[in-house]
Design a protein around this motif. Sequence first.
Motif, short mmCIF file in Angstrom:
data_model
loop_
_atom_site.label_atom_id
_atom_site.label_comp_id
_atom_site.label_asym_id
_atom_site.label_seq_id
_atom_site.Cartn_x
_atom_site.Cartn_y
_atom_site.Cartn_z
N GLY A 97 5.75 12.54 -5.18
CA GLY A 97 6.68 12.18 -6.24
C GLY A 97 7.11 10.73 -6.16
N VAL A 98 7.33 10.23 -4.96
CA VAL A 98 7.74 8.84 -4.78
C VAL A 98 6.62 7.91 -5.24
N ILE A 99 5.39 8.21 -4.87
CA ILE A 99 4.26 7.36 -5.25
C ILE A 99 4.06 7.39 -6.77
N HIS A 146 -5.33 10.01 0.34
CA HIS A 146 -5.70 8.97 -0.59
C HIS A 146 -4.57 7.97 -0.64
N GLY A 147 -4.90 6.70 -0.87
CA GLY A 147 -3.86 5.69 -0.98
C GLY A 147 -4.15 4.72 -2.10
N ILE A 154 3.50 1.77 2.83
CA ILE A 154 4.57 2.75 2.67
C ILE A 154 3.94 4.14 2.78
N ILE A 155 4.39 4.93 3.75
CA ILE A 155 3.89 6.29 3.92
C ILE A 155 4.98 7.22 3.41
N ALA A 183 0.84 -1.20 0.00
CA ALA A 183 0.00 0.00 0.00
C ALA A 183 0.88 1.25 0.00
N LEU A 184 0.45 2.25 -0.75
CA LEU A 184 1.17 3.53 -0.84
C LEU A 184 0.26 4.64 -0.34
N PHE A 185 0.69 5.36 0.69
CA PHE A 185 -0.08 6.46 1.24
C PHE A 185 0.74 7.74 1.17
#
Length: 203
Positions: free
Chosen positions: A147-149, A172-173, A142-143, A8-10
Amino acid sequence: MDDTVVVALFRHGLTEENKRKAYLGWNDSPLCSESKKIYTNNRYDRYFSSDLPRCINTANILFPTNDLYLLSHLREMNFGKWEGKTYEDLKEVPLYQRWLSDPISYSPPEGESFVEFTRRVSIGWEKITKDIFSQNIQRCAIITHGGVIRYLLSEFAPQHRDFWSWQVPHHHGYELVFAKEALGRRERCTLLREVPLTAKELG
């Protein structure tokens, strides 16, 4: 299922600098009041975070009772001397205009190039995937930063879209569902699903 892994990307919560549309990379800014009320029911086996306070604070709001594994590789791009500046501040600067037109070839003064940024994030991703396999993790979060997401989605979303075509709003994730073997081969995930964050009721 043992043969799949969820990553998961937050994105961190909205900050005061985000509100005024300033470049915010390695500098930090306090979270806005609305970002202190975000909530999700989703839970994970392990939590990785950028080491910048806005991400750590967001992680502690969303996942308050869990340990964080901090990685400086998950920081936003370093905007160098443009940190804290807005488009209005920079629009007459020739290098800034060249960078807007060609962000691959140009970079902020005393900041990172796009290649340096993506190489750093890739090293962080490798560290996370190594941990996933060594610890047999099935769900991790991953919090991190917008730009990283965007970079991770451009690399691992099921359908190819370039970095600049992704929109990554605050609060949002995303969950990327990988076949475990594909994750090990650094291939794209099989499923991408959105994870909206809700406002927590107080009182």
